[in-house]
Design a protein around this motif. Structure first.
Motif, mmCIF file in Angstrom:
data_model
loop_
_atom_site.group_PDB
_atom_site.id
_atom_site.type_symbol
_atom_site.label_atom_id
_atom_site.label_comp_id
_atom_site.label_asym_id
_atom_site.label_seq_id
_atom_site.Cartn_x
_atom_site.Cartn_y
_atom_site.Cartn_z
ATOM 1 N N UNK A 1 -47.120 -54.156 -46.055
ATOM 2 C CA UNK A 1 -45.802 -54.544 -45.555
ATOM 3 C C UNK A 1 -45.914 -55.420 -44.311
ATOM 4 N N UNK A 2 -46.856 -55.095 -43.437
ATOM 5 C CA UNK A 2 -47.015 -55.879 -42.206
ATOM 6 C C UNK A 2 -47.478 -57.300 -42.526
ATOM 7 N N UNK A 3 -48.314 -57.451 -43.545
ATOM 8 C CA UNK A 3 -48.773 -58.786 -43.933
ATOM 9 C C UNK A 3 -47.622 -59.661 -44.412
ATOM 10 N N UNK A 4 -46.697 -59.057 -45.128
ATOM 11 C CA UNK A 4 -45.612 -59.809 -45.757
ATOM 12 C C UNK A 4 -44.444 -60.036 -44.798
ATOM 13 N N UNK A 5 -44.157 -59.050 -43.947
ATOM 14 C CA UNK A 5 -42.923 -59.096 -43.156
ATOM 15 C C UNK A 5 -43.126 -59.286 -41.655
ATOM 16 N N UNK A 6 -44.364 -59.312 -41.199
ATOM 17 C CA UNK A 6 -44.624 -59.496 -39.772
ATOM 18 C C UNK A 6 -45.588 -60.653 -39.579
ATOM 19 N N UNK A 7 -45.318 -61.479 -38.589
ATOM 20 C CA UNK A 7 -46.228 -62.580 -38.289
ATOM 21 C C UNK A 7 -47.607 -62.026 -37.943
ATOM 22 N N UNK A 8 -48.634 -62.878 -38.089
ATOM 23 C CA UNK A 8 -50.005 -62.440 -37.827
ATOM 24 C C UNK A 8 -50.145 -61.843 -36.436
ATOM 25 N N UNK A 9 -51.154 -61.009 -36.272
ATOM 26 C CA UNK A 9 -51.296 -60.199 -35.059
ATOM 27 C C UNK A 9 -51.298 -61.048 -33.791
ATOM 28 N N UNK A 10 -51.909 -62.217 -33.829
ATOM 29 C CA UNK A 10 -52.045 -63.050 -32.631
ATOM 30 C C UNK A 10 -50.966 -64.128 -32.548
ATOM 31 N N UNK A 11 -49.868 -63.898 -33.239
ATOM 32 C CA UNK A 11 -48.714 -64.802 -33.167
ATOM 33 C C UNK A 11 -48.187 -64.869 -31.743
ATOM 34 N N UNK A 12 -48.225 -63.735 -31.057
ATOM 35 C CA UNK A 12 -47.949 -63.687 -29.616
ATOM 36 C C UNK A 12 -49.215 -63.169 -28.935
ATOM 37 N N UNK A 13 -49.459 -63.542 -27.695
ATOM 38 C CA UNK A 13 -50.722 -63.171 -27.032
ATOM 39 C C UNK A 13 -50.976 -61.672 -26.956
ATOM 40 N N UNK A 14 -49.917 -60.881 -26.827
ATOM 41 C CA UNK A 14 -50.073 -59.434 -26.694
ATOM 42 C C UNK A 14 -49.560 -58.668 -27.912
ATOM 43 N N UNK A 15 -49.335 -59.388 -29.023
ATOM 44 C CA UNK A 15 -48.837 -58.769 -30.261
ATOM 45 C C UNK A 15 -47.534 -58.009 -30.030
ATOM 46 N N UNK A 16 -46.692 -58.561 -29.171
ATOM 47 C CA UNK A 16 -45.426 -57.913 -28.848
ATOM 48 C C UNK A 16 -44.303 -58.307 -29.806
ATOM 49 N N UNK A 17 -44.596 -59.209 -30.734
ATOM 50 C CA UNK A 17 -43.576 -59.608 -31.704
ATOM 51 C C UNK A 17 -43.328 -58.478 -32.701
ATOM 52 N N UNK A 18 -42.304 -58.628 -33.509
ATOM 53 C CA UNK A 18 -41.901 -57.566 -34.416
ATOM 54 C C UNK A 18 -42.964 -57.259 -35.458
#
Length: 486
Positions: free
Chosen positions: A159-176
């Protein structure tokens, strides 16, 4: 209403299992969750059904073809028969997704989203009832717990692969990230918010580590060891999670553990092609392959060949390899033999002709869904070695994979990161990686051969690298935040 539906699905899933008469009931009676999961037999019945649900969620083209289609490994075959014979059109299940135009209200992936959380709920029910079993030993209860935790973590990860941007999309992975569900809906309706990506991955890793610590020597379920989660393939999943997170030291350690201690060895150079061509059994280096469903007569009722298979010129799957992929292989690379080339009737600008299409031989006959195999671990170890300043070790691992395929060996570490990406694309094609690798490596999408989407290329970062959460679910849960742009 949604939660009642989930419970009904759970009851139905259990009642349809034919391997036991545990759930046989007189017409008009109803079995409660308490009755279903009151003893070891019922819990194991539920666990068997859980694997059935997982297989049914990942095998169909909606998920199985998604990463390769979006990344550019796949193009569509022409319609085989009827008035539309020869015409090429997107697969119905992925038509909106293919053009990066999925809509929350009518999302192509609604069933994947719903089924995934249904699976998670079932795993949570098993986890909640197992500790109270009086007819199971502590070791047996720990094994059941380990498998249920692995399924829960695996499904959240997908689910995270499909619905959440990649882990390093934000520097601290604070995105949804996603909603991480750690308890069943039996206790009442809940309206959870999405975790951050960092929190999501922490919970996935926690579940997997706990599972690894609880495994016994074998599953309590009947079937091949590679059909169920166990310590070695859960470590493989953890290696993949660390890779996706960019936790290079742990990715290296976990992949190396699987390579060194799993007891599984790479399929040999001499048998690489024949192993993939076996009609029923998986390749010898398999770590986890979910079992195919069978009908009442014991015959395989559905398999990966429904997506990628070729039987005759009038009976073949919707998906075939693009030349973007096929042209990556050197002429000496034995993996080129894993393509079955067929000339099919095709309409090109209204003109009738025959064009060649390359079907993968990985998933012919009764092929199951390959979740993990050892080659991936070498590729994870290689990338993790490179990212921890051990380029020589990275090149050595890549050359192990290339040597087996009779491809030319790398002689220096120049452009090694790109070579690792390309080797993953060639080795793991049609196994659900490419698009997620593109996002993880912050690369652009470029689809050329056979692309009939309204959008064939995309520049990273893009809000369209993730799909919309279905409107039904955001309406149901006021705390469920939709992805931007949808």
């Amino acid at each position: 209403m949604k939660y009642s539906k989930y419970l009904s699905i759970f009851f139905l899933m259990l009642s349809l299992q034919s391997c036991s008469d545990f759930l046989e009931q007189e017409p008009g009676t109803q079995t409660s969750i308490d009755e279903l999961l009151q003893n070891k037999t019922g819990v194991l019945q539920a666990l068997t059904g859980l694997y059935t649900e997982v297989e049914a969620n990942v095998r169909p083209d909606r998920y199985a073809a998604y990463a390769d289609l979006q990344g550019g490994n796949i193009k569509f075959t022409p319609t085989a028969t009827g008035s539309l014979r020869g015409q090429i059109s997107p697969a119905t299940n992925l038509q909106q997704v293919y053009s990066f135009e999925d809509v929350a209200l009518t999302s192509d992936f609604k069933s994947f989203y719903d089924n995934s959380y249904d699976i998670i709920n079932q795993a949570n029910l098993i986890l909640e009832y197992t500790p109270a079993l009086t007819d199971a030993t502590d070791a047996e209860k720990n094994q059941i717990k380990a498998e249920a935790l692995a399924v829960r973590a695996y499904t959240h990860f997908l689910l995270s692969l499909v619905y959440s941007q990649d882990y390093k999309y934000t520097p601290d992975a604070s995105h949804l990230g996603i909603v991480y569900s750690a308890e069943s809906i039996k206790s009442g309706i809940q309206y959870p918010a999405r975790k951050t990506a960092a929190e999501t991955y922490s919970l996935i890793i926690e579940d997997l580590k706990t599972a690894i610590d609880n495994y016994a020597d074998s599953s309590l379920l009947s079937g091949a060891d590679y059909s169920f989660f166990n310590r070695k393939n859960t470590k493989a999943l953890l290696a993949r999670v660390y890779l996706q997170k960019g936790d290079w030291s742990n990715a290296y350690e976990m992949a190396n553990d699987v390579i060194s201690n799993s007891g599984v060895v790479l399929t040999s150079k001499e048998t690489l092609i024949s192993e993939w061509e076996k009609p029923d059994l998986p390749v010898s280096e398999i770590l986890l392959e979910f079992s195919n469903p069978k009908d009442t007569e014991g015959s395989v009722s559905s398999s990966m060949s429904q997506t990628y298979g070729y039987t005759t010129d009038s009976n073949f799957g919707k998906y075939t390899a693009s030349n973007d992929l096929v042209n990556l292989y050197e002429s000496t690379d034995s993996r080129k033999q894993l393509f079955l080339t067929k000339s099919l009737f095709t309409l090109v600008s209204g003109v009738q002709t025959y064009l060649e299409y390359n079907f993968t031989k990985k998933f012919q006959n009764n092929a199951g869904y390959v979740a993990f195999r050892l080659s991936e671990m070498y590729l994870i170890r290689a990338e993790a070695a490179l990212e921890t300043n051990r380029a020589d070790l990275a090149m050595a691992d890549i050359n192990i994979i290339r040597a087996r395929a009779n491809a030319s060996l790398l002689t220096n570490t120049d452009n090694l990161k790109e070579n690792i990406f390309l080797e993953r694309r060639k080795e793991l094609c049609f196994e659900g990686f490419l698009f997620f690798d593109i996002a993880r490596m912050h690369k652009d999408i470029s689809r050329n051969d056979g692309c009939i989407a309204t959008v064939c290329s995309m520049t990273y970062p893009s809000l369209k690298y993730v799909l919309p959460i279905p409107t039904f679910n955001t309406n149901l849960n006021p705390n469920l935040q939709q992805n931007d742009s949808y």
